[in-house]
Motif scaffolding. Sequence first.
Motif, PDB file in Angstrom:
ATOM      1  N   SER A 168       0.829  -1.208   0.000  1.00  0.00           N
ATOM      2  CA  SER A 168       0.000   0.000   0.000  1.00  0.00           C
ATOM      3  C   SER A 168       0.862   1.256   0.000  1.00  0.00           C
ATOM      4  CB  SER A 168      -0.939  -0.007   1.210  1.00  0.00           C
ATOM      5  OG  SER A 168      -0.210  -0.032   2.416  1.00  0.00           O
ATOM      6  N   ARG A 169       2.020   1.197   0.649  1.00  0.00           N
ATOM      7  CA  ARG A 169       2.935   2.336   0.628  1.00  0.00           C
ATOM      8  C   ARG A 169       3.480   2.560  -0.775  1.00  0.00           C
ATOM      9  NH1 ARG A 169       6.660   0.774   4.497  1.00  0.00           N
ATOM     10  NH2 ARG A 169       5.198   1.550   6.069  1.00  0.00           N
ATOM     11  N   LEU A 170       3.803   1.459  -1.461  1.00  0.00           N
ATOM     12  CA  LEU A 170       4.328   1.551  -2.819  1.00  0.00           C
ATOM     13  C   LEU A 170       3.276   2.088  -3.780  1.00  0.00           C
ATOM     14  CD1 LEU A 170       6.989   0.834  -4.315  1.00  0.00           C
ATOM     15  CD2 LEU A 170       5.983  -1.376  -4.859  1.00  0.00           C
ATOM     16  N   ALA A 171       2.003   1.761  -3.529  1.00  0.00           N
ATOM     17  CA  ALA A 171       0.913   2.205  -4.404  1.00  0.00           C
ATOM     18  C   ALA A 171       0.368   3.571  -4.018  1.00  0.00           C
ATOM     19  CB  ALA A 171      -0.216   1.177  -4.369  1.00  0.00           C
ATOM     20  N   GLY A 172       0.905   4.185  -2.969  1.00  0.00           N
ATOM     21  CA  GLY A 172       0.404   5.477  -2.534  1.00  0.00           C
ATOM     22  C   GLY A 172      -0.932   5.397  -1.833  1.00  0.00           C
ATOM     23  N   ALA A 173      -1.251   4.240  -1.262  1.00  0.00           N
ATOM     24  CA  ALA A 173      -2.552   4.046  -0.614  1.00  0.00           C
ATOM     25  C   ALA A 173      -2.460   4.091   0.905  1.00  0.00           C
ATOM     26  CB  ALA A 173      -3.147   2.704  -1.048  1.00  0.00           C
ATOM     27  N   GLU A 174      -1.254   4.083   1.447  1.00  0.00           N
ATOM     28  CA  GLU A 174      -1.095   3.986   2.896  1.00  0.00           C
ATOM     29  C   GLU A 174      -1.737   5.167   3.617  1.00  0.00           C
ATOM     30  OE1 GLU A 174       2.525   3.051   6.031  1.00  0.00           O
ATOM     31  OE2 GLU A 174       2.905   4.348   4.308  1.00  0.00           O
ATOM     32  N   ILE A 214     -14.926  -3.212   3.285  1.00  0.00           N
ATOM     33  CA  ILE A 214     -15.334  -2.641   1.998  1.00  0.00           C
ATOM     34  C   ILE A 214     -16.667  -3.258   1.598  1.00  0.00           C
ATOM     35  CG2 ILE A 214     -14.754  -2.426  -0.448  1.00  0.00           C
ATOM     36  CD1 ILE A 214     -11.830  -2.449   0.325  1.00  0.00           C
ATOM     37  N   GLU A 215     -17.647  -2.396   1.347  1.00  0.00           N
ATOM     38  CA  GLU A 215     -18.981  -2.872   1.001  1.00  0.00           C
ATOM     39  C   GLU A 215     -19.020  -3.417  -0.422  1.00  0.00           C
ATOM     40  OE1 GLU A 215     -21.279  -3.056   3.134  1.00  0.00           O
ATOM     41  OE2 GLU A 215     -20.578  -1.760   4.756  1.00  0.00           O
ATOM     42  N   GLU A 216     -20.089  -4.136  -0.730  1.00  0.00           N
ATOM     43  CA  GLU A 216     -20.255  -4.654  -2.085  1.00  0.00           C
ATOM     44  C   GLU A 216     -20.347  -3.508  -3.076  1.00  0.00           C
ATOM     45  OE1 GLU A 216     -23.246  -7.618  -4.598  1.00  0.00           O
ATOM     46  OE2 GLU A 216     -23.508  -7.334  -2.449  1.00  0.00           O
ATOM     47  N   GLY A 217     -19.583  -3.619  -4.163  1.00  0.00           N
ATOM     48  CA  GLY A 217     -19.533  -2.550  -5.144  1.00  0.00           C
ATOM     49  C   GLY A 217     -18.612  -1.417  -4.753  1.00  0.00           C
ATOM     50  N   SER A 218     -17.900  -1.549  -3.632  1.00  0.00           N
ATOM     51  CA  SER A 218     -16.929  -0.537  -3.156  1.00  0.00           C
ATOM     52  C   SER A 218     -17.586   0.828  -2.999  1.00  0.00           C
ATOM     53  CB  SER A 218     -15.741  -0.440  -4.127  1.00  0.00           C
ATOM     54  OG  SER A 218     -15.209  -1.698  -4.421  1.00  0.00           O
ATOM     55  N   GLN A 254      -9.338   5.806  -4.540  1.00  0.00           N
ATOM     56  CA  GLN A 254      -8.912   4.877  -3.489  1.00  0.00           C
ATOM     57  C   GLN A 254      -9.008   3.433  -3.970  1.00  0.00           C
ATOM     58  OE1 GLN A 254     -11.634   6.107  -0.422  1.00  0.00           O
ATOM     59  NE2 GLN A 254     -10.189   7.552   0.498  1.00  0.00           N
ATOM     60  N   ARG A 255     -10.088   3.125  -4.688  1.00  0.00           N
ATOM     61  CA  ARG A 255     -10.237   1.766  -5.220  1.00  0.00           C
ATOM     62  C   ARG A 255      -9.109   1.433  -6.186  1.00  0.00           C
ATOM     63  NH1 ARG A 255     -15.057   2.169  -7.153  1.00  0.00           N
ATOM     64  NH2 ARG A 255     -14.528   2.531  -9.326  1.00  0.00           N
ATOM     65  N   GLN A 256      -8.728   2.413  -7.007  1.00  0.00           N
ATOM     66  CA  GLN A 256      -7.670   2.168  -7.979  1.00  0.00           C
ATOM     67  C   GLN A 256      -6.326   1.935  -7.295  1.00  0.00           C
ATOM     68  OE1 GLN A 256      -9.011   1.746 -10.637  1.00  0.00           O
ATOM     69  NE2 GLN A 256      -7.676   2.013 -12.391  1.00  0.00           N
ATOM     70  N   ARG A 257      -6.056   2.705  -6.239  1.00  0.00           N
ATOM     71  CA  ARG A 257      -4.771   2.533  -5.532  1.00  0.00           C
ATOM     72  C   ARG A 257      -4.746   1.217  -4.757  1.00  0.00           C
ATOM     73  NH1 ARG A 257      -4.153   8.213  -2.611  1.00  0.00           N
ATOM     74  NH2 ARG A 257      -6.282   8.527  -3.338  1.00  0.00           N
ATOM     75  N   LEU A 258      -5.893   0.777  -4.249  1.00  0.00           N
ATOM     76  CA  LEU A 258      -5.946  -0.541  -3.610  1.00  0.00           C
ATOM     77  C   LEU A 258      -5.692  -1.642  -4.635  1.00  0.00           C
ATOM     78  CD1 LEU A 258      -8.971  -0.255  -1.128  1.00  0.00           C
ATOM     79  CD2 LEU A 258      -6.537  -0.301  -0.584  1.00  0.00           C
ATOM     80  N   ALA A 259      -6.204  -1.452  -5.854  1.00  0.00           N
ATOM     81  CA  ALA A 259      -5.959  -2.440  -6.911  1.00  0.00           C
ATOM     82  C   ALA A 259      -4.478  -2.492  -7.273  1.00  0.00           C
ATOM     83  CB  ALA A 259      -6.801  -2.099  -8.141  1.00  0.00           C
ATOM     84  N   ILE A 260      -3.835  -1.338  -7.290  1.00  0.00           N
ATOM     85  CA  ILE A 260      -2.391  -1.320  -7.572  1.00  0.00           C
ATOM     86  C   ILE A 260      -1.629  -2.006  -6.444  1.00  0.00           C
ATOM     87  CG2 ILE A 260      -0.386   0.192  -7.866  1.00  0.00           C
ATOM     88  CD1 ILE A 260      -2.256   2.196  -9.254  1.00  0.00           C
ATOM     89  N   ALA A 261      -2.049  -1.756  -5.198  1.00  0.00           N
ATOM     90  CA  ALA A 261      -1.404  -2.427  -4.063  1.00  0.00           C
ATOM     91  C   ALA A 261      -1.589  -3.936  -4.163  1.00  0.00           C
ATOM     92  CB  ALA A 261      -1.995  -1.901  -2.751  1.00  0.00           C
ATOM     93  N   ARG A 262      -2.772  -4.378  -4.584  1.00  0.00           N
ATOM     94  CA  ARG A 262      -3.032  -5.809  -4.749  1.00  0.00           C
ATOM     95  C   ARG A 262      -2.149  -6.404  -5.835  1.00  0.00           C
ATOM     96  NH1 ARG A 262      -9.163  -7.157  -5.890  1.00  0.00           N
ATOM     97  NH2 ARG A 262      -8.693  -6.034  -7.810  1.00  0.00           N
ATOM     98  N   ALA A 263      -1.839  -5.602  -6.847  1.00  0.00           N
ATOM     99  CA  ALA A 263      -1.002  -6.097  -7.940  1.00  0.00           C
ATOM    100  C   ALA A 263       0.472  -6.161  -7.549  1.00  0.00           C
ATOM    101  CB  ALA A 263      -1.179  -5.207  -9.175  1.00  0.00           C
ATOM    102  N   PRO A 302      -7.643  14.381 -11.212  1.00  0.00           N
ATOM    103  CA  PRO A 302      -6.262  14.832 -11.462  1.00  0.00           C
ATOM    104  C   PRO A 302      -5.318  14.605 -10.279  1.00  0.00           C
ATOM    105  CG  PRO A 302      -7.830  16.434 -12.299  1.00  0.00           C
ATOM    106  CD  PRO A 302      -8.629  15.418 -11.564  1.00  0.00           C
ATOM    107  N   GLU A 303      -5.823  14.831  -9.052  1.00  0.00           N
ATOM    108  CA  GLU A 303      -4.957  14.663  -7.885  1.00  0.00           C
ATOM    109  C   GLU A 303      -4.550  13.198  -7.700  1.00  0.00           C
ATOM    110  OE1 GLU A 303      -5.027  15.440  -3.037  1.00  0.00           O
ATOM    111  OE2 GLU A 303      -6.712  16.071  -4.288  1.00  0.00           O
ATOM    112  N   SER A 304      -5.527  12.289  -7.818  1.00  0.00           N
ATOM    113  CA  SER A 304      -5.231  10.868  -7.665  1.00  0.00           C
ATOM    114  C   SER A 304      -4.336  10.377  -8.795  1.00  0.00           C
ATOM    115  CB  SER A 304      -6.525  10.053  -7.645  1.00  0.00           C
ATOM    116  OG  SER A 304      -7.339  10.419  -6.560  1.00  0.00           O
ATOM    117  N   GLU A 305      -4.604  10.864 -10.021  1.00  0.00           N
ATOM    118  CA  GLU A 305      -3.783  10.445 -11.153  1.00  0.00           C
ATOM    119  C   GLU A 305      -2.336  10.902 -10.976  1.00  0.00           C
ATOM    120  OE1 GLU A 305      -3.616  10.790 -16.038  1.00  0.00           O
ATOM    121  OE2 GLU A 305      -4.931  12.101 -14.876  1.00  0.00           O
ATOM    122  N   ALA A 306      -2.165  12.136 -10.512  1.00  0.00           N
ATOM    123  CA  ALA A 306      -0.807  12.638 -10.292  1.00  0.00           C
ATOM    124  C   ALA A 306      -0.086  11.819  -9.240  1.00  0.00           C
ATOM    125  CB  ALA A 306      -0.869  14.113  -9.878  1.00  0.00           C
ATOM    126  N   LEU A 307      -0.837  11.387  -8.193  1.00  0.00           N
ATOM    127  CA  LEU A 307      -0.235  10.594  -7.128  1.00  0.00           C
ATOM    128  C   LEU A 307       0.183   9.214  -7.634  1.00  0.00           C
ATOM    129  CD1 LEU A 307       0.465  10.494  -4.121  1.00  0.00           C
ATOM    130  CD2 LEU A 307      -1.833   9.662  -3.671  1.00  0.00           C
TER     131      LEU A 307
END
Length: 725
Positions: free
Chosen positions: A572-578, A592-596, A603-612, A631-636
């Motif tokens: 999660s630290r590597l994915a910027g999700a920590e 996490i609820e059904e359908g996130s 946040q969902r995208q960064r968790l997916a990157i952490a999972r990868a 834009p902020e999340s994409e830049a991160l």
Amino acid sequence: MAAAKYHGVDLDIRDFAKEPNEDSPSPATLARWLNNQGLVAKGMRIKWRYLIRLYNSPPVVLMFKDGSAGLMVGVNPQKRVVFLRDPMGNEHSAPVAVDEVRLRQAWTGDVLLIKRNRNLSEAEADINFTWLAKMVLRERTSLRDIALASIIISILQIFPAFIVMQVVNRVVAFHSLATLISITGLLIVLCFYEILISYARRELTAVLANKLDARISIHTFNRLLALPLEYFERQQAGRIVGKVSQIYLVRDFITGKLLTTFLDLFTLIVILPFLFYISTILAWLTIAAAGGIGLIVVILLPPLTRRYSQRIEAEMTRASVMYETVAGIRTVKTIALEPTRRQEWDEVIAEVSKWRLATSRMQNWPETLVMPLDFFINRGIILLGAYICISNPTAGIDAGSILAFMMLGGRVAAPLVGMAKLLTDVTEVRTALGQAGEILNNPTETKALTTGLRPKIVGHLQFEKVSFTYPGGNTKALSDISFSIPAGTMLGLVGRSGSGKSTITRLLQGVSRGYTGFLRLDGVDLREINLTHLRRSFGVVLQDNFLFRGSVKDNITAGRPGLTMEDAIRASRLAGAEEFIERMPSGYDTFIEEGSTNISGGQRQRLAIARAVIIDPKLMILDEATSALDPESEALVNANLERIAKGRTMIIVSHRLSSLVNCDKILVLDQGVMQAIGTHEELLETCEIYRTLWLQQNRHTLNRKAANKKKNDSNDESLILTGDQ
């Protein structure tokens, strides 16, 4: 792992997850894991005298009391020693000879036997009546015990009828109290044994039913998981779920009506000779009436089958509409589609009701037509027997015989009628099997998932004249693609929609394997690599990633359940999700609820990157992974890409060329054809398509720069003129 390697299977210990209540993995837990990896494993407890007889066997895993294990690689029965090797040590090191006394001090008595799975016939067999029969016949021991109990019960059920005959003909006729007392005692003993054996048979039947239920459910789910992704992409999810669920009708049939009829059959076999002994005429009349019932059912079976098939199809459509509405409820609510969905639901309900009513009416005909014959078996026989007794005293039928025949005749008629009516249920089961088979009998990935090479993945990719056409398509999605990138390269894929970018990533993941040419990973053609090993060596982040109901930590470690909290934090630290995880109410334990719905898209995208990245893949694929972010999340995420890419090959698909400018290479595609490959600067100079896309996406920035330059030039000119004056 060492024992699996002996059989040509390389395992990753991080894939293993022990049971929560186990301090160290048990043989049963290890066996389940190995069976899922394409091996055949069995945990068992054996004695020393049997252990030293395993001298011709492959390596055997011995479980030790301290939670560790040893690998038995040889046996010397004469010297009564076994040869052990440390499974985590050097495989070329000499094994150590251990005798019984020394081994008993450390060995628990448990062993794990492992062999290569060379028989996938059951996993790949078509789901039909043959498959069903084999599934049932595998439980021969239980079937034998149930059959034996049924025969005994059937024999015991004969005696009460003859006892009634004796009571009527002897006790009542001669007023013999002593005979009555003797018969009563015998009847009590017989009832006791019948109750005891009936209980045992019900227990055996319940165990058999549960075994069949579990085996069918496991086999069905495994077959569903083995279907390729391409199949799911072409089918409606609701229709798939609805058709596969039909297999549970088969399960209920096997463990219910079929098993009951099977047990009643023993009653028929045992009691029928006694009916002929009492009265041949009445016995033949009973069989003839039951045969008439069967004939009626057989005649009306074809039209009933047709109506039932139509009903199943209508119910599949209903399930599909329901699933689609629930899955897309956010869209239904946001654009007020409730009236439209209600109208569609009313239409499918009307269709279901139409065919359910037609089926019920068709079923009503045989049930009505068999009633006179059923009445004759249960009520008419006693009248006919009384007539024979009165009109022909020499026929050997008396009052006791009539009552005994009535008691036994009802028991014989029931299985005969049940077997006839079972044909109706067979129709339902045949239709259900056909519906489930439409899904489950499609070609699977079982062989690719359990066989093939498991090389060490470094990340060197090589395409040589790779072409691919989607099933049913007329044009090539990829045409003669050839390029090569060394391990550790960050490769960007760009092109207009439909140019083949996502197709390349699908080929890399083994989703589609019907390509021509050569696609090599570290010198090995992808089609020769074990599919499970290949996909677990990749980290994949899509545009719309699915998170499961569960904690944040469970979602991050979903690909490797054996990983720890420390691994989840590192990923999660590597994915910027920590940062945002720590701000959540329960941190990594946040549900996490059904359908996130309780987390944002970024946040969902960064968790997916952490999972990868938690699996530390040597090759990562990001397919439009940042296109849905603010834009902020994409830049991160983009800021972390270079850190994530260190030491691994990255394939990045993106329409936003600004996120690819730092890639080592950028591959430009157009209508499935490779146009160019190079750096950002090289492509701006040499590739017209890339330059056009870049100008289209950066027009406003370039216009702003041109306007600022023009403004600055004007200011400079004004200053020059002022100076001249």
